[in-house]
Every structure is written in structure tokens, then in C-alpha cells.
Design a protein around this motif. Structure first.
Motif, short mmCIF file in Angstrom:
data_model
loop_
_atom_site.label_atom_id
_atom_site.label_comp_id
_atom_site.label_asym_id
_atom_site.label_seq_id
_atom_site.Cartn_x
_atom_site.Cartn_y
_atom_site.Cartn_z
N GLY A 104 1.27 11.70 8.74
CA GLY A 104 1.30 11.03 7.45
C GLY A 104 2.59 10.26 7.22
N HIS A 105 3.23 9.83 8.28
CA HIS A 105 4.48 9.08 8.19
C HIS A 105 4.27 7.84 7.32
CE1 HIS A 105 7.94 6.69 9.43
NE2 HIS A 105 8.49 7.83 9.81
N PRO A 106 5.17 7.58 6.38
CA PRO A 106 4.97 6.43 5.48
C PRO A 106 5.01 5.08 6.19
CG PRO A 106 7.12 7.42 5.12
CD PRO A 106 6.39 8.31 6.07
N TYR A 107 5.57 5.04 7.40
CA TYR A 107 5.64 3.78 8.13
C TYR A 107 4.75 3.83 9.37
CZ TYR A 107 9.47 3.06 4.96
OH TYR A 107 10.21 2.94 3.83
N ILE A 134 -5.60 3.49 11.88
CA ILE A 134 -4.20 3.92 11.86
C ILE A 134 -3.86 4.38 13.27
CG2 ILE A 134 -2.57 5.61 10.93
CD1 ILE A 134 -4.50 5.76 8.47
N GLY A 145 0.84 7.74 13.02
CA GLY A 145 0.23 8.22 11.79
C GLY A 145 -0.13 9.69 11.81
N ALA A 150 0.85 -1.19 0.00
CA ALA A 150 0.00 0.00 0.00
C ALA A 150 0.88 1.24 0.00
CB ALA A 150 -0.91 -0.01 1.23
N LYS A 151 0.42 2.29 -0.64
CA LYS A 151 1.19 3.53 -0.70
C LYS A 151 0.95 4.43 0.50
CE LYS A 151 1.52 3.71 -5.64
NZ LYS A 151 2.00 3.23 -6.56
N THR A 152 -0.17 4.25 1.16
CA THR A 152 -0.48 5.06 2.34
C THR A 152 -1.03 4.15 3.44
OG1 THR A 152 -2.79 5.45 1.72
CG2 THR A 152 -1.14 7.03 0.89
N ALA A 153 -0.96 4.65 4.66
CA ALA A 153 -1.53 3.91 5.78
C ALA A 153 -3.04 3.74 5.60
CB ALA A 153 -1.22 4.63 7.09
N GLU A 154 -3.69 4.76 5.08
CA GLU A 154 -5.14 4.69 4.85
C GLU A 154 -5.47 3.56 3.88
OE1 GLU A 154 -3.38 7.53 4.62
OE2 GLU A 154 -4.24 8.83 6.15
N GLU A 155 -4.67 3.45 2.82
CA GLU A 155 -4.89 2.39 1.83
C GLU A 155 -4.66 1.02 2.47
OE1 GLU A 155 -3.17 0.84 -2.48
OE2 GLU A 155 -2.31 2.64 -1.58
#
Length: 77
Positions: free
Chosen positions: A47-50, A39, A44, A13-18
Motif C-alpha cells: 500500500g505504498h503511497p508512491y 498496480i 504496490g 489520487a489518494k491511492t494507487a487503486e484510485e
């Protein structure tokens, strides 16, 4: 050696939301609902990628269904 084409669900996934939405849909597909799935608000927050995914809590019935679904998918049924 044959290259296996990856599907959209197999790609990270590209985002945590995804990631959370994919997990929610996959769980729903096997009849499992984790009401607290979200999340993690701390990791989160920006918008941290991890960012971490908080699976939350569930009752023993849901935990048992989740374990059974994972065993079936893993071939241990």
C-alpha cells in the motif's frame, strides 16, 4: 489573477487503486482499453503511497489510438 477551481479528476489520487481506476475510466472514455493496466505488484505490495502504475502492453492499434487521443487533448490534432 483568477483562481481556477480544480475538479475531482484534476486532484491527485489518494491511492494507487484510485489512480488506476481514474486512468481506466478516462481511457475508456476515449475508446481505449489497456487490458494489462494494474498496480505494479512489487511497489504496490504494501500500500505504498508512491506505488507504480503498470500500463502493461498493447497492440499497435491501441498505441496509435492512445497517441491520437493525447494529441487531441494536448491541442496538436
Amino acid at each position: 489573477m483568477e483562481m481556477k477551481e480544480t475538479t475531482a479528476d484534476e486532484r491527485p489520487a489518494k491511492t494507487a487503486e484510485e489512480a488506476v481506476e481514474r486512468l481506466r475510466e478516462a481511457l475508456r472514455g476515449v475508446g481505449i482499453i489497456l487490458p494489462s493496466l494494474r498496480i505494479d505488484p512489487v511497489s504496490g505490495a504494501h500500500g505504498h503511497p508512491y506505488a507504480l502504475v503498470d500500463l502493461g502492453r498493447c497492440n499497435i492499434g491501441v498505441a496509435s489510438k492512445l497517441a491520437a487521443a493525447l494529441r487531441v487533448k494536448g491541442g496538436d490534432a
